[in-house]
Enzyme design. Structure first.
Site, PDB file in Angstrom:
ATOM      1  N   CYS A 174      20.046  76.698  52.042  1.00 39.29           N
ATOM      2  CA  CYS A 174      20.939  75.536  52.132  1.00 39.29           C
ATOM      3  C   CYS A 174      20.600  74.587  53.273  1.00 39.29           C
ATOM      4  O   CYS A 174      20.923  73.398  53.187  1.00 39.29           O
ATOM      5  CB  CYS A 174      22.378  76.016  52.279  1.00 39.29           C
ATOM      6  SG  CYS A 174      23.028  76.713  50.763  1.00 39.29           S
ATOM      7  N   GLU A 206      19.368  74.794  45.949  1.00 42.61           N
ATOM      8  CA  GLU A 206      20.345  75.133  44.900  1.00 42.61           C
ATOM      9  C   GLU A 206      21.012  73.857  44.402  1.00 42.61           C
ATOM     10  O   GLU A 206      22.125  73.531  44.813  1.00 42.61           O
ATOM     11  CB  GLU A 206      21.372  76.117  45.449  1.00 42.61           C
ATOM     12  CG  GLU A 206      20.788  77.496  45.662  1.00 42.61           C
ATOM     13  CD  GLU A 206      21.817  78.529  46.079  1.00 42.61           C
ATOM     14  OE1 GLU A 206      22.907  78.144  46.551  1.00 42.61           O
ATOM     15  OE2 GLU A 206      21.518  79.723  45.951  1.00 42.61           O
TER      16      GLU A 206
HETATM   17  O1  AHR Z   1      20.639  83.044  51.630  1.00 45.05           O
HETATM   18  C1  AHR Z   1      21.814  82.415  51.975  1.00 45.05           C
HETATM   19  C2  AHR Z   1      22.107  81.193  51.118  1.00 45.05           C
HETATM   20  O2  AHR Z   1      22.321  81.581  49.808  1.00 45.05           O
HETATM   21  C3  AHR Z   1      21.015  80.177  51.005  1.00 45.05           C
HETATM   22  O3  AHR Z   1      21.015  79.287  52.050  1.00 45.05           O
HETATM   23  C4  AHR Z   1      21.328  79.472  49.739  1.00 45.05           C
HETATM   24  O4  AHR Z   1      20.195  78.950  49.098  1.00 45.05           O
HETATM   25  C5  AHR Z   1      22.080  80.491  48.934  1.00 45.05           C
HETATM   26  O5  AHR Z   1      23.285  79.995  48.505  1.00 45.05           O
END
Ligand code: AHR
Length: 660
Positions: free
Chosen positions: A242, A377
């Site tokens: 994220c 995501e």
């Molecule tokens: O791994 C933790 C989080 O999980 C990551 O930042 C994200 O891509 C997913 O939602």
């Protein structure tokens, strides 16, 4: 439930009862060399979550070293005459502190830095303190006294390391000294006294262990980097997650801010500081000291393919409903340019703008980047319409680069079903799938990839972990199910080409998300059972899939298969047969490995079995007991081409034989 599971496991383990008498015969067709298992197959996902970078892998011990946190002295305690100023020598980090005479010979001016949950140091080891400083008023040289102190113990002397530094110039200059603590302390404080009557300005105050991984000055914590390298990862994905996207576009990860001299890399916030209010860390920021150059270097030094992920112009969609956090498609130019420039930074020759910077940073040779991911995501039509211009520009300028798209945050469902066809339409090379799912999901996913379209993009299982029902943290049973699920990745190596567990690191005091693969405090670290699962797969990968069936069907934990999952591979370089079997049931199971297709004269030599098992399904390795559950290796002798054996309940086993 926990007790019941444990008792069942212990009973079956200790009395060795075979509760299910019929042999599970696994047929391995040794002559049918299947799909190539990509060297990238088992890798690592890195994100600065849980203090994985600052306060973790990045070995810097000083927090807020450039006084750029929004509360300028956060992480510091000041005493005497300390003033924060903002016309410093580094344009993107303009703040610094001015220390002035406290007004009386007995009074003191100075600063304490608390580090990340304290500063962890070991007796007898060396720590490099460095600082940019000047004498703003000129005059006679000034002095700083630099100490490591323990303010919490009842020891007579707080300081257990001390050294003096002379500041002799009116111009900004870097100074350094080495501290050698007399004792080991996980939670020390760095203290800086003004030790003369002069006025001294300080900027970028830093403390690193001299002994970093591979000895780099702006280096990595040795035990943590070693744990990564010990996996022998095939791919290294960075910087997330994220944090690639940002809470808003301004706080997205901008790789260009993470390269060049560390003193001038601007601070960015870290969304994990406030994502979970019950795990709130107001002092969690990204210094970018561990930036893209360091990530590329680490990939190279571990022998992993680097896989950078870039923002596609969408801020985190979980955090933003409206359009305001999205770059209009027609205005993506600078974002696309960032991707092209990144390829130049990694691969361009030293006469290109970005290749030159890489060379100046110490790596004239290209890093050999082959993959780039666009977006993390993301979901809905906002994503493909933004991804498209990236794909077009990268294909035009760099047809040699493979592009990774995303199927969003969910392992199935509406968004997933919308995005996969879109990824096919855009002809990305790989699709990044994420699944943080419960035990029941993992038990049912052994055949997940068996029917995927073989003509479309390949799969990158880019973030996954089994989150056990009712408890979302590390424990043996969850890791066992990851091992079971991974047989399906391996069996489908023609389509699944990369897989990375997530998240990677967690500080025991600073975590936001669990389970994680490696836990650490300020001095030690522990490799969880999930770590061992990943490592076992990476070390016993093989070069090609071999068909393995039971009663004519792949072994995917389906009904009637007694909770067994299995896959087989051949290693052409070692001439080795590799069989992975996971017994997810509570019963000891008789199994037979039948190696079909060998010539009569072929001998299966050097038989070896590695098992990972635990009597307590809820247990895992901890900092206190780091080796509680580790793989155990035994020799195996085989009669001809068939091994008859028994697999204990809840066991992950790997059998290897050299074909002679
Ligand atoms: O791994 C933790 C989080 O999980 C990551 O930042 C994200 O891509 C997913 O939602």
């Amino acid at each position: 439930m926990r007790k019941l599971r444990m008792l069942t496991a212990v009973a079956a383990l200790s009395i060795g009862v075979v509760l299910h008498a019929q042999t599970n015969e696994l047929l391995i067709q040794t002559k049918k060399l299947g799909a190539e298992i990509q060297p990238t197959m088992y890798g690592l996902f890195f994100e600065d979550i849980n203090y994985a970078a600052d306060g973790g892998l990045y070995a810097e011990l000083v927090k807020n070293r450039s006084f750029e946190f929004p509360q300028r002295l956060m992480g510091w305690k000041s005493f005497g005459q300390v003033e924060v100023r903002d016309d410093g020598p580094f344009g993107r980090n303009p703040h610094y502190v001015r220390l002035s005479y406290a007004g009386h010979r007995d009074k003191r001016t100075g600063l304490d830095n608390e580090g990340f949950f304290g500063i962890g140091v070991r007796a007898g080891e060396e720590y490099r303190f460095s600082v940019w400083a000047r004498l703003p008023e000129g005059g006679a040289p000034g002095k700083l006294l630099v100490e490591l102190v323990d303010t919490k113990s009842m020891r007579e002397q707080q300081a257990f390391a001390a050294a003096e530094l002379t500041i002799d110039s009116k111009e900004w200059k870097k100074y350094q000294l080495v501290l050698k603590p007399a004792l080991t302390n996980a939670k020390s404080t760095l203290r800086i006294f003004l030790a003369s009557n002069s006025t001294i300005d300080l900027e970028h105050v830093s403390l690193f262990p001299v002994d970093t991984w591979k000895g780099h000055e702006n280096g990595l914590r040795k035990d943590l980097a070693q744990a990564l390298a010990d996996i022998h990862p095939g791919v290294f994905r960075f910087p997330g997650g994220c944090i690639v996207e940002g809470t808003d576009l301004a706080s997205r990860y901008q790789w260009k801010n993470s390269v060049g001299p560390v003193e001038n890399r601007p601070l960015n916030e870290n969304r994990w500081h406030y994502t979970f209010p019950h795990r709130f860390f107001p002092d969690y920021y990204q210094s970018y000291g561990l930036g893209f150059y360091e990530y590329f270097l680490l990939s190279e030094e571990m022998g992993a393919e680097p896989l950078p992920i870039l923002s596609c112009g969408l801020a985190c969609q979980f955090q933003n409903d409206g359009e305001h956090a999205h770059v209009p498609v027609g205005e993506l130019g600078s974002y696309v340019q960032d991707a092209l420039d990144l390829i130049e930074f990694a691969n361009g020759d030293v006469y290109t703008e970005w290749g030159k910077l890489r060379a100046e940073m110490g790596h004239p040779k290209p890093f050999g980047l082959k993959f780039v991911g666009i977006g993390n995501e993301q979901w809905g039509k906002l994503y493909p319409e933004r991804l498209e211009p990236f794909v077009k520009a990268i294909r035009e300028a760099h047809p040699e680069i493979k592009i990774v798209g995303s199927s969003g945050p969910n392992s199935e469902g509406k968004e997933f079903d919308y995005l996969w066809p879109e990824m096919k339409r855009l002809k990305v090379d790989l699709v990044d799938e994420h699944f943080y799912r419960p035990e029941s999901w993992f038990l049912k996913q052994g055949a997940r990839y068996d029917n995927y379209d073989r003509k479309g993009p390949k799969v990158f299982a880019g973030e996954y972990a089994c989150h056990g029902a009712g408890k979302k943290w590390n424990h043996f049973y969850a890791s066992l199910l990851e091992a079971a699920f991974m047989t399906g990745l391996e069996r489908n190596a023609d389509i699944v080409q990369m897989a990375t567990y997530a998240p990677l690191f967690a500080h025991v005091e600073g975590w936001q998300w669990r389970p994680d693969m490696i836990w650490f405090d300020n001095l030690s670290s522990v490799r969880t059972v999930s770590y061992h699962v990943q490592q076992l797969y990476a070390h016993n990968k093989g070069t090609n899939v071999l068909p393995l069936t039971m009663n004519g069907k792949p072994v995917t934990g389906a009904d009637g298969q007694n909770g067994l999952f299995a896959s087989a591979a051949f290693d052409k370089e070692k001439n080795e047969l590799i069989v992975k079997v996971v017994n997810t049931s509570d019963k000891a199971l008789p199994i037979a490995l039948n190696f079909e297709g060998l010539k009569k004269k072929d001998v299966l030599a050097n038989g070896c079995c590695i098992k990972l098992r635990s009597a307590d399904l809820d247990a895992d390795n901890t900092l206190e007991q780091p080796h509680a559950i580790t793989p155990v290796e035994t020799n195996v002798s085989i009669d001809g081409h068939k091994l008859n054996t028994e697999l204990e309940p809840y066991t992950f086993a790997i059998y290897t034989f050299t074909k002679k």
